[in-house]
Scaffold this motif. Structure first.
Motif, PDB file in Angstrom:
ATOM      1  N   ALA B  31       5.929 -43.696   2.495  1.00 27.16           N
ATOM      2  CA  ALA B  31       6.598 -42.396   2.682  1.00 27.16           C
ATOM      3  C   ALA B  31       7.947 -42.453   3.390  1.00 27.16           C
ATOM      4  N   PHE B  32       8.756 -43.468   3.056  1.00 28.33           N
ATOM      5  CA  PHE B  32      10.132 -43.421   3.547  1.00 28.33           C
ATOM      6  C   PHE B  32      11.097 -43.900   2.477  1.00 28.33           C
ATOM      7  N   VAL B  74      16.818 -35.926  -1.897  1.00 28.04           N
ATOM      8  CA  VAL B  74      16.113 -34.644  -1.975  1.00 28.04           C
ATOM      9  C   VAL B  74      14.915 -34.754  -2.926  1.00 28.04           C
ATOM     10  N   ILE B  75      15.111 -35.426  -4.055  1.00 28.74           N
ATOM     11  CA  ILE B  75      13.981 -35.675  -4.963  1.00 28.74           C
ATOM     12  C   ILE B  75      12.911 -36.507  -4.246  1.00 28.74           C
ATOM     13  N   SER B  76      13.365 -37.462  -3.441  1.00 26.12           N
ATOM     14  CA  SER B  76      12.457 -38.362  -2.723  1.00 26.12           C
ATOM     15  C   SER B  76      11.501 -37.608  -1.798  1.00 26.12           C
ATOM     16  N   THR B  82       8.604 -38.395   0.769  1.00 29.55           N
ATOM     17  CA  THR B  82       9.089 -39.208   1.893  1.00 29.55           C
ATOM     18  C   THR B  82       9.401 -38.304   3.077  1.00 29.55           C
ATOM     19  N   LYS B  83       9.201 -38.856   4.272  1.00 26.90           N
ATOM     20  CA  LYS B  83       9.312 -38.071   5.498  1.00 26.90           C
ATOM     21  C   LYS B  83      10.299 -38.658   6.498  1.00 26.90           C
ATOM     22  N   SER B 164      13.252 -31.590   9.821  1.00 29.70           N
ATOM     23  CA  SER B 164      12.124 -32.415  10.281  1.00 29.70           C
ATOM     24  C   SER B 164      12.259 -33.887   9.902  1.00 29.70           C
ATOM     25  N   ILE B 165      13.215 -34.235   9.040  1.00 25.76           N
ATOM     26  CA  ILE B 165      13.333 -35.626   8.568  1.00 25.76           C
ATOM     27  C   ILE B 165      14.246 -36.430   9.497  1.00 25.76           C
ATOM     28  N   PRO B 166      13.722 -37.455  10.185  1.00 25.12           N
ATOM     29  CA  PRO B 166      14.596 -38.320  10.961  1.00 25.12           C
ATOM     30  C   PRO B 166      15.400 -39.223  10.018  1.00 25.12           C
TER      31      PRO B 166
END
Lengths: 192, 192
Positions: B31-32, B74-76, B82-83, B164-166
């Protein structure tokens, strides 16, 4: 669970500990470039047999010949001497499962992650969303083989691409690890 | 010499012969996503410890946060969950050795590959060239650390990117294989 940043840095520490590639030069040693998808299942170095220093690798959602991919390819040959290019899409690509309208609607509803069901992506999040998605061409794919041929042609016909560069169009099969021919791609990408 | 296409297909044949990753799912298992440069010396799977199926990898000239890289990111997250994201530029990047004016001039003169001397790229080819380069922002880099911070900020401030995404900003050292911190990047990319 170890946070992702720590995991990546720990893996990098192990890679650097036995690193012996510090003398490689900037131009790719094997003078070619691959444009392929960002999909996590694809490892172009493994599926195409690349060592560090061999070839440029450009990746985006779909492996599409976007303006930015063409920016990268032109830098690759004009400044760094690549002479041959590959466009490699793949089976089971996420770009086949939605349209510009679908992702625009999902993002207008919320910025949280959607889910994938039998009938495609659907939103499970709550707002706020954003209308900014409507201004983007998401470069989705309705026919995988045709998308490869289209991208090869878009690259070949670009005014900054010399006719001497062959562009090979292939599809990577995520179930077998195999690169497959695409009907019409080799003709479309032949050097003139 | 074996032509490049044959070399790639032979390497792929060897990869497919022992392939055992046919059951991986579409969303990245860890998830990255990593945005990094197309440079041939970089192997993100090796320098960050990725197996097939782990993470999205987006690559372009410079590892820049172009519109197309943001399309892919953005699709990811929106469709594939992904987070957490990484922006990873590198030392000795070709994007530091020219400007929009330089590449526009080189391409206007000829479409053949230029050479790199002590004072930068110079053209050795004869025309015809093309004026199409003048319409492209080549996303060159004048200060590597600042470019990482700029790209982290551009991503964080995009209307389609949830807070929320680092976004971690790092530089890969091509001499040592090591990922280096970038002053200010971690603060710029922190999740809100």
């Amino acid at each position: 669970m170890m946070p992702v940043l720590d995991e990546v840095l720990a893996a990098n520490e192990a890679y650097a500990a036995s690193f012996d590639k510090g003398d490689l030069t900037l131009p790719p040693a094997r003078a070619f470039a691959i444009l392929t998808c960002m999909d996590a299942r694809l490892d172009p170095a493994k599926y195409a047999g690349l060592s560090e220093g061999d070839a440029h690798v450009i990746r985006n959602a779909g492996g599409r010949a976007s303006d930015d991919a063409i920016r990268s390819l032109v830098i690759s040959y004009k400044l760094l001497g690549t002479k041959e290019w590959f466009v490699i899409h793949h089976t089971d690509c996420g770009m086949e499962f939605f349209t510009n309208e679908v992702i625009t609607g999902l993002l207008a509803n919320s910025l949280e992650t959607a889910a994938l069901g039998d009938e495609g992506f659907y939103d499970v999040g709550e707002g706020p969303g954003s209308d900014a998605a409507a201004e983007i061409d998401w470069l989705t794919i309705s026919d995988q083989a045709q998308a490869v041929v289209d991208d090869v042609i878009r690259i070949k016909e670009h005014p900054l691409v010399p006719n001497s560069i062959p562009v090979h169009g292939l599809v990577y099969d995520v179930r077998t690890g195999r690169l497959l021919d695409v009907p019409g791609a080799e003709e479309a990408g032949a050097a003139g």
